[in-house]
Motif scaffolding. Structure first.
Motif, PDB file in Angstrom:
ATOM      1  N   CYS A   3       0.837  -1.206   0.000  1.00 15.46           N
ATOM      2  CA  CYS A   3       0.000   0.000   0.000  1.00 15.46           C
ATOM      3  C   CYS A   3       0.868   1.251   0.000  1.00 15.46           C
ATOM      4  O   CYS A   3       0.780   2.083   0.919  1.00 15.46           O
ATOM      5  N   GLN A  63      -6.329 -11.081   0.687  1.00 20.70           N
ATOM      6  CA  GLN A  63      -5.074 -10.998   1.426  1.00 20.70           C
ATOM      7  C   GLN A  63      -3.910 -11.331   0.517  1.00 20.70           C
ATOM      8  O   GLN A  63      -3.953 -12.290  -0.253  1.00 20.70           O
ATOM      9  N   GLU A  82     -13.733  -8.047   6.359  1.00 23.10           N
ATOM     10  CA  GLU A  82     -15.019  -7.545   6.863  1.00 23.10           C
ATOM     11  C   GLU A  82     -15.206  -8.061   8.275  1.00 23.10           C
ATOM     12  O   GLU A  82     -15.176  -9.267   8.509  1.00 23.10           O
ATOM     13  N   GLU A 109      -7.522  -7.218   3.492  1.00 27.09           N
ATOM     14  CA  GLU A 109      -8.814  -6.544   3.448  1.00 27.09           C
ATOM     15  C   GLU A 109      -9.840  -7.502   4.034  1.00 27.09           C
ATOM     16  O   GLU A 109      -9.952  -8.641   3.580  1.00 27.09           O
ATOM     17  N   ILE A 133     -15.689  -2.772   6.694  1.00 31.61           N
ATOM     18  CA  ILE A 133     -14.617  -3.254   5.825  1.00 31.61           C
ATOM     19  C   ILE A 133     -13.347  -2.481   6.144  1.00 31.61           C
ATOM     20  O   ILE A 133     -13.319  -1.243   6.102  1.00 31.61           O
ATOM     21  N   GLU A 134     -12.297  -3.204   6.508  1.00 30.26           N
ATOM     22  CA  GLU A 134     -11.037  -2.608   6.930  1.00 30.26           C
ATOM     23  C   GLU A 134      -9.880  -3.188   6.130  1.00 30.26           C
ATOM     24  O   GLU A 134     -10.002  -4.257   5.520  1.00 30.26           O
ATOM     25  N   LEU A 135      -8.772  -2.498   6.154  1.00 34.94           N
ATOM     26  CA  LEU A 135      -7.561  -2.982   5.512  1.00 34.94           C
ATOM     27  C   LEU A 135      -6.402  -2.798   6.481  1.00 34.94           C
ATOM     28  O   LEU A 135      -6.185  -1.696   6.999  1.00 34.94           O
ATOM     29  N   PRO A 187      -5.017   3.452  -0.142  1.00 35.71           N
ATOM     30  CA  PRO A 187      -6.021   2.657  -0.859  1.00 35.71           C
ATOM     31  C   PRO A 187      -7.237   3.503  -1.228  1.00 35.71           C
ATOM     32  O   PRO A 187      -7.741   4.273  -0.402  1.00 35.71           O
ATOM     33  N   ASP A 230      -2.293  -3.225   6.874  1.00 32.81           N
ATOM     34  CA  ASP A 230      -1.047  -3.303   6.117  1.00 32.81           C
ATOM     35  C   ASP A 230       0.079  -3.539   7.114  1.00 32.81           C
ATOM     36  O   ASP A 230       0.252  -2.761   8.057  1.00 32.81           O
ATOM     37  N   CYS A 286      -9.995   2.199   7.131  1.00 36.78           N
ATOM     38  CA  CYS A 286     -11.393   1.786   7.082  1.00 36.78           C
ATOM     39  C   CYS A 286     -12.022   2.292   5.788  1.00 36.78           C
ATOM     40  O   CYS A 286     -11.663   3.367   5.292  1.00 36.78           O
ATOM     41  N   SER A 287     -12.953   1.519   5.260  1.00 42.88           N
ATOM     42  CA  SER A 287     -13.675   1.920   4.065  1.00 42.88           C
ATOM     43  C   SER A 287     -14.579   3.101   4.387  1.00 42.88           C
ATOM     44  O   SER A 287     -15.305   3.097   5.393  1.00 42.88           O
ATOM     45  N   PHE A 294     -10.515   4.316   1.065  1.00 46.70           N
ATOM     46  CA  PHE A 294     -10.223   4.032   2.468  1.00 46.70           C
ATOM     47  C   PHE A 294      -9.605   5.262   3.135  1.00 46.70           C
ATOM     48  O   PHE A 294      -8.903   6.042   2.495  1.00 46.70           O
TER      49      PHE A 294
END
Length: 309
Positions: free
Chosen positions: A187, A254, A307, A305, A283-285, A191, A287, A276-277, A194
């Motif tokens: 990343c 992933q 949920e 990524e 929905i989170e990401l 993103p 890294d 967070c989206s 996000f």
């Protein structure tokens, strides 16, 4: 229980029932998919991957350089349980003289896919919404020093054949992994869609010789998933979330890049960033980057990524 069929296009199809050794809230399914990769490469390349040797007689290992998994609505990494029935299709592609890429599709057994082949176009552009897709990019490696897991060399065994394998179209080449390695993250750009949430956290992890090493004395590729999940769980708990909610998380996508191994006694530092989206806060990401604590050497990175339930 498993039944395997070799198709005319060289792909392997397995009809199987999910057993205790391949489902959990951890890394069991990733390890099993990796086993299927070794089996598929052995069949497609006519190579004994479990006992491969270099020209000098040293053991050669089909190591993982890049691992990606995308969960579906029905089949996703931590959603499997005892007795689920799957149709698993695997297909191997050539990526030069020392590497291969294997695609897997895990479908519900009752999805009635029939004899539909697994193509890169499906896996990358038109995935079935109910299926899980995995991508394994593997490179042959060998030790350069006895008993050391550092400075591993890229070298293929003598009996490795690859010229007959289908080529992966250029647009699907995993070349982005090299750029991610240079950047130390998948990343490097924020993103899309996000927003950053919270500060960067740093966790420490001591290599567990009981859990994290495989039978060849190398850090097991699936252990990297567990190590990253250990840091993710620490972050999860710091947010006041309970363990049950963690076990119910759904992995959407992933990626893991493997850039180094380690010897017993190693200590890692793992940095964690979280987004967070903007459209859906569930929905989170995450890294993460794993480095050797002593030298700072980059060992692995991941982007998850998910949920949250």
């Amino acid at each position: 229980m498993m039944r395997t069929i070799l198709s005319a296009d060289g792909s392997l199809t397995r009809r199987m029932v999910v057993e205790p050794g391949m489902c959990s809230g951890g890394s069991l399914i990733f390890g099993r998919i990796g086993d299927w990769t070794w089996e598929a490469v052995a069949e497609a390349c006519r190579t004994n991957v479990h006992a491969a040797r270099t020209a000098e007689g040293r053991p050669a290992y089909l190591s993982f350089y890049y691992y990606r998994v995308r969960g579906g609505k029905v089949v996703h990494p931590h959603g499997l349980t005892f007795g689920d029935e799957l149709q698993v299709t695997s297909r191997v592609f050539q990526l030069g003289s020392q590497s291969v890429l294997t695609l897997h599709r895990l479908a519900p057994a009752d999805l009635a896919l029939g004899s539909a082949p697994l193509t890169p176009e499906e896996a990358y552009d038109r995935p079935h919404p109910d299926c899980l897709y995995a991508e394994n990019f593997n490179r042959w490696i060998a030790r350069t020093r006895p008993g050391s897991n550092q400075r591993l060399a890229e070298i293929a065994p003598l009996d490795f054949t690859y010229e007959h394998l289908p080529r992966l179209p250029n647009q699907y080449s995993p070349r982005s992994v090299g750029r991610a390695r240079e950047a130390g993250t998948f990343c490097s750009e924020p993103p899309a869609g996000f927003t950053v949430t919270g500060p960067v956290e740093t966790h420490e992890y001591t290599l567990d010789v009981v859990r994290d090493l495989n039978g060849a004395g190398l850090v097991y590729f699936a252990a990297y998933f567990s190590i990253f999940d250990t840091s993710l769980l620490r972050l999860w708990r710091s947010l006041g979330r309970d363990d049950e909610r963690f076990l119910q998380r759904k992995v959407i996508d992933q990626k893991v890049g493997y850039f180094g191994n380690a010897d017993p006694g190693a200590v890692f530092t793992i940095t964690v960033r979280r987004w967070c989206s903007a459209a859906n806060p569930e929905i989170e990401l995450a890294d993460m980057a794993m480095r050797d604590a002593g030298s700072g050497r980059l060992l692995a990175i991941t982007a998850i990524e998910l949920e949250s339930a």
